[in-house]
Design an enzyme around this catalytic site. Sequence first.
Site, PDB file in Angstrom:
ATOM      1  N   ARG A  72      55.990 104.648  79.948  1.00 21.72           N
ATOM      2  CA  ARG A  72      54.615 104.283  79.530  1.00 21.72           C
ATOM      3  C   ARG A  72      54.081 103.061  80.278  1.00 21.72           C
ATOM      4  NH1 ARG A  72      57.257 105.573  74.782  1.00 21.72           N
ATOM      5  NH2 ARG A  72      56.593 107.555  73.895  1.00 21.72           N
TER       6      ARG A  72
ATOM      7  N   HIS B  76      38.928 112.311 105.254  1.00 23.45           N
ATOM      8  CA  HIS B  76      38.148 111.801 104.128  1.00 23.45           C
ATOM      9  C   HIS B  76      36.989 110.903 104.605  1.00 23.45           C
ATOM     10  CE1 HIS B  76      37.170 110.336 100.157  1.00 23.45           C
ATOM     11  NE2 HIS B  76      37.316 109.089 100.581  1.00 23.45           N
TER      12      HIS B  76
ATOM     13  N   GLU C  17      35.246 101.627  85.710  1.00 23.78           N
ATOM     14  CA  GLU C  17      34.128 102.390  86.268  1.00 23.78           C
ATOM     15  C   GLU C  17      33.097 102.792  85.214  1.00 23.78           C
ATOM     16  OE1 GLU C  17      35.135 104.772  89.774  1.00 23.78           O
ATOM     17  OE2 GLU C  17      33.957 106.360  88.862  1.00 23.78           O
TER      18      GLU C  17
ATOM     19  N   ARG D 212      31.119  99.687  89.161  1.00 28.10           N
ATOM     20  CA  ARG D 212      32.139 100.150  90.097  1.00 28.10           C
ATOM     21  C   ARG D 212      31.793 101.514  90.698  1.00 28.10           C
ATOM     22  NH1 ARG D 212      38.724 100.265  89.485  1.00 28.10           N
ATOM     23  NH2 ARG D 212      38.998 101.672  91.209  1.00 28.10           N
TER      24      ARG D 212
ATOM     25  N   HIS E 160      33.351 114.601  98.417  1.00 24.65           N
ATOM     26  CA  HIS E 160      34.328 115.284  97.545  1.00 24.65           C
ATOM     27  C   HIS E 160      34.036 116.781  97.495  1.00 24.65           C
ATOM     28  CE1 HIS E 160      35.386 111.344  95.228  1.00 24.65           C
ATOM     29  NE2 HIS E 160      36.102 111.498  96.328  1.00 24.65           N
TER      30      HIS E 160
ATOM     31  N   LYS F  89      35.660  95.280  97.638  1.00 26.03           N
ATOM     32  CA  LYS F  89      36.203  96.180  96.614  1.00 26.03           C
ATOM     33  C   LYS F  89      36.669  95.378  95.403  1.00 26.03           C
ATOM     34  CE  LYS F  89      38.667 100.142  95.368  1.00 26.03           C
ATOM     35  NZ  LYS F  89      39.231 101.406  95.704  1.00 26.03           N
TER      36      LYS F  89
ATOM     37  N   HIS G  85      30.251 109.554  98.388  1.00 23.01           N
ATOM     38  CA  HIS G  85      31.417 110.367  98.010  1.00 23.01           C
ATOM     39  C   HIS G  85      31.076 111.674  97.295  1.00 23.01           C
ATOM     40  CE1 HIS G  85      33.627 106.878  99.252  1.00 23.01           C
ATOM     41  NE2 HIS G  85      34.772 107.438  98.969  1.00 23.01           N
TER      42      HIS G  85
ATOM     43  N   GLU H 287      35.143 104.643 105.068  1.00 26.25           N
ATOM     44  CA  GLU H 287      35.025 103.725 103.926  1.00 26.25           C
ATOM     45  C   GLU H 287      34.427 102.393 104.382  1.00 26.25           C
ATOM     46  OE1 GLU H 287      35.466 104.386 100.775  1.00 26.25           O
ATOM     47  OE2 GLU H 287      36.456 106.333 100.919  1.00 26.25           O
TER      48      GLU H 287
ATOM     49  N   LYS I 299      43.075 102.833  90.353  1.00 18.99           N
ATOM     50  CA  LYS I 299      42.913 104.258  90.020  1.00 18.99           C
ATOM     51  C   LYS I 299      44.093 104.995  90.636  1.00 18.99           C
ATOM     52  CE  LYS I 299      38.107 104.892  90.694  1.00 18.99           C
ATOM     53  NZ  LYS I 299      37.124 105.882  91.105  1.00 18.99           N
TER      54      LYS I 299
ATOM     55  N   ASN J 286      31.446 104.626  94.965  1.00 15.02           N
ATOM     56  CA  ASN J 286      31.457 106.057  95.295  1.00 15.02           C
ATOM     57  C   ASN J 286      30.293 106.429  96.222  1.00 15.02           C
ATOM     58  OD1 ASN J 286      33.674 106.428  93.679  1.00 15.02           O
ATOM     59  ND2 ASN J 286      32.473 106.950  91.868  1.00 15.02           N
TER      60      ASN J 286
END
Length: 351
Positions: A117, A254, A223, A227, A238, A213, A234, A181, A139, A231
Amino acid sequence: MNRVRVSLAERSYDVVVGEGARHELAAMVARVGSVRQAIVVTQRALIDAGWLEGLNCGLPHEVLTVPEGEAAKSLATVETLCSGFAQRGLARGDVVVALGGGVVTDVAGFAAASFHRGTAYVNVATTLLAQVDAAVGGKTGVNLPEGKNLLGAFWQPAGVLCDTEMLATLSPREWASGRGEMAKYAFLAPGDPDASLLDLPLDEQVARCVALKAEFVSADEREGDRRMILNYGHTLAHALEAAGFAEGRGDLRHGEAVAIGLVYAALLARRLGRIDDHRVELHRRVVGAFDLPTALPAGVDPERILSFMARDKKAQHDLTFVLDGPGGVEPVRAVGSADVLATLAEMKVDQ
Ligand code: GLY
């Protein structure tokens, strides 16, 4: 060495950027606490390239590998890793070291988040994309057949090492992936967007991106809104990746998909009356200066792309885009599908 702090109360950590930053691993692991062992998660190619020789965790460590490529970002990989941790007696107070690019930091981070955990992990980012983006921010996660990154956790690393010496062996396409990026950050930094970031020494380029960042992550770790700006570019990126343009037709990296997504976002913002022609041209110019594509790959089916965009946006229940405007780049909710499709039709297509 450049040091950037990600400020998140008791979850705060340093990102160390510079040539030879990997040699700070033992000191970073020591700051985790009374750790008895480490497990390094990496890939065969990085072992073959010799990056594990002389890697000093400061305590006994074992090595586990994950396969190459996006397909390795699966629950099966996380299960294999966690079984490996258990078989080696990794305790909750020990540490996982993720040494690699975004695939490694995402799966090892998620395995660490889940094991007992929550076990500490340190990222040693070996690609430009991981250094300026994937290794920082907490993330972690894997893909499902239904979509990218659908399963994961916010689990901050205990520290990140961005060793620019390790970028020396990257292929031109891998550089392009990171630069997508970086082009995004050019639009998020204060002042007029331009490509002057590229005039700086490499470690400063990386450190500037990490600092931007860190600012967004510190302001909005999970987010909620601010935040989301990270994106930028993106949503289309994506969708192109989900539609198979990353690993099949077009073989987009990417960052290349993000670059095309930035130009698309500018055209969509113009259609919605948020920016003018000059600003759209600026997007094309800046993305071009990073030596990245600005046109859609041939064979894009607009309806299919729209359906992937809608799936990517499930978390928000509507088509939310991050768009430029008079107040800068911000989330824009409830964008109509007619505008999304009309803007796709407006894009130049790579022949
Ligand atoms: N791990 C990437 C991020 O948090 O944005």
